[in-house]
Design an enzyme around this catalytic site. Sequence first.
Site, short mmCIF file in Angstrom:
data_model
loop_
_atom_site.label_atom_id
_atom_site.label_comp_id
_atom_site.label_asym_id
_atom_site.label_seq_id
_atom_site.Cartn_x
_atom_site.Cartn_y
_atom_site.Cartn_z
N SER A 21 -44.35 -14.44 -7.50
CA SER A 21 -44.88 -13.15 -7.09
C SER A 21 -46.38 -13.17 -6.81
O SER A 21 -46.90 -12.20 -6.28
CB SER A 21 -44.58 -12.09 -8.16
OG SER A 21 -45.26 -12.39 -9.33
N LYS A 72 -50.16 -9.80 -12.40
CA LYS A 72 -50.22 -9.07 -11.13
C LYS A 72 -51.67 -8.72 -10.83
O LYS A 72 -52.56 -8.88 -11.68
CB LYS A 72 -49.40 -7.78 -11.19
CG LYS A 72 -47.97 -7.94 -11.61
CD LYS A 72 -47.10 -8.55 -10.52
CE LYS A 72 -45.69 -8.73 -11.03
NZ LYS A 72 -44.91 -9.67 -10.25
#
Lengths: 195, 165
Positions: B48, B92
Amino acid sequence: MRLLSYMGQWKSAAKEVLDRTAIVAKFLCLLHVTNNYLCSPTLVGNPINTCSIFLFSFCLFVGWLGLLSCGVQVYGPSMLPTLNLTGDVVLAEHVSHKIGKVGTGDVVLVRSPVDPRRILTKRVVGMEGDTVSFYVDPMYSQTTVVPKGHVWIQGDNTYASSDSRHFGPVPYGLIQGKVFFRDYVFVVSEFFIRM
Amino acid sequence: MRLLSYMGQWKSAAKEVLDRTAIVAKFLCLLHVTNNYLCSPTLVYGPSMLPTLNLTGDVVLAEHVSHKIGKVGTGDVVLVRSPVDPRRILTKRVVGMEGDTVSFYVDPMYSQTTVVPKGHVWIQGDNTYASSDSRHFGPVPYGLIQGKVFFRDYVFVVSEFFIRM
């Protein structure tokens, strides 16, 4: 000559300071590790009482070292009649939420999703997957399912509590600890102070 | 007589064991406090955050001071506890702080705009095609942030390269 002897003295004094600091630092680390995995004297009380509470919690810690207990001061009207309006020292442990042993009915310390610097004391009313009904206003009740990884928290005093009915289900990761004991010595001493 | 001498030896050996254990315990406490409150090396993996971070794993240095003093802002790569699975920690990037307006694509044709509520942050992975982030589970409370990544360990990257050659 005199300069050399001064430097020698200074050097030995500095060494002693460093040794003492190292001992204090190691002790504080030990204290902190024990505090964080068992319970912590989170000073969320009002500033007037902070010093006395800190001292009291410290004595509590030293005195009850074998029982591994620490005090947290909680205050506010949202958990009446369970917890006092003007402040209660409770013992909170930080092990249960890490191993997933927090369930419905537990009083927990949870970091506020609205203000990350505040820690709230509320009761867990629903775990993930549970269906929760609550009154938005006296006429109208609403039912929600608690999503995965979240808990539904409510204060015992529903009339004066801002909780999941206002800011929604709270992620489980925000739980900081579980309250398991109220400090009755503190309650009694507070009574005597105010007499 | 011999029993007494054995006991004496055993006692001094036990004392030495206790001293060594105490030193080790103190060191572990110090290490633990540093890891949890200052800086810790963390292995992160997954698709990701491509191309920023590696698919098969990267050792990064994450510090745990900034989020406590409120110094986490837009553009920082953070470690955040997943709101969906409290045992997982995600890596993230913070794309919006509280009060910011965030636009994102739900599907290639349709974009949506939200305002990040108070006390929350909007996180997204750099690899938007293969990342489950705030676009799926909504804004994340600031209190779930565990640390901020500030350094990638290039020694680890280089050694991985040589191992695979």
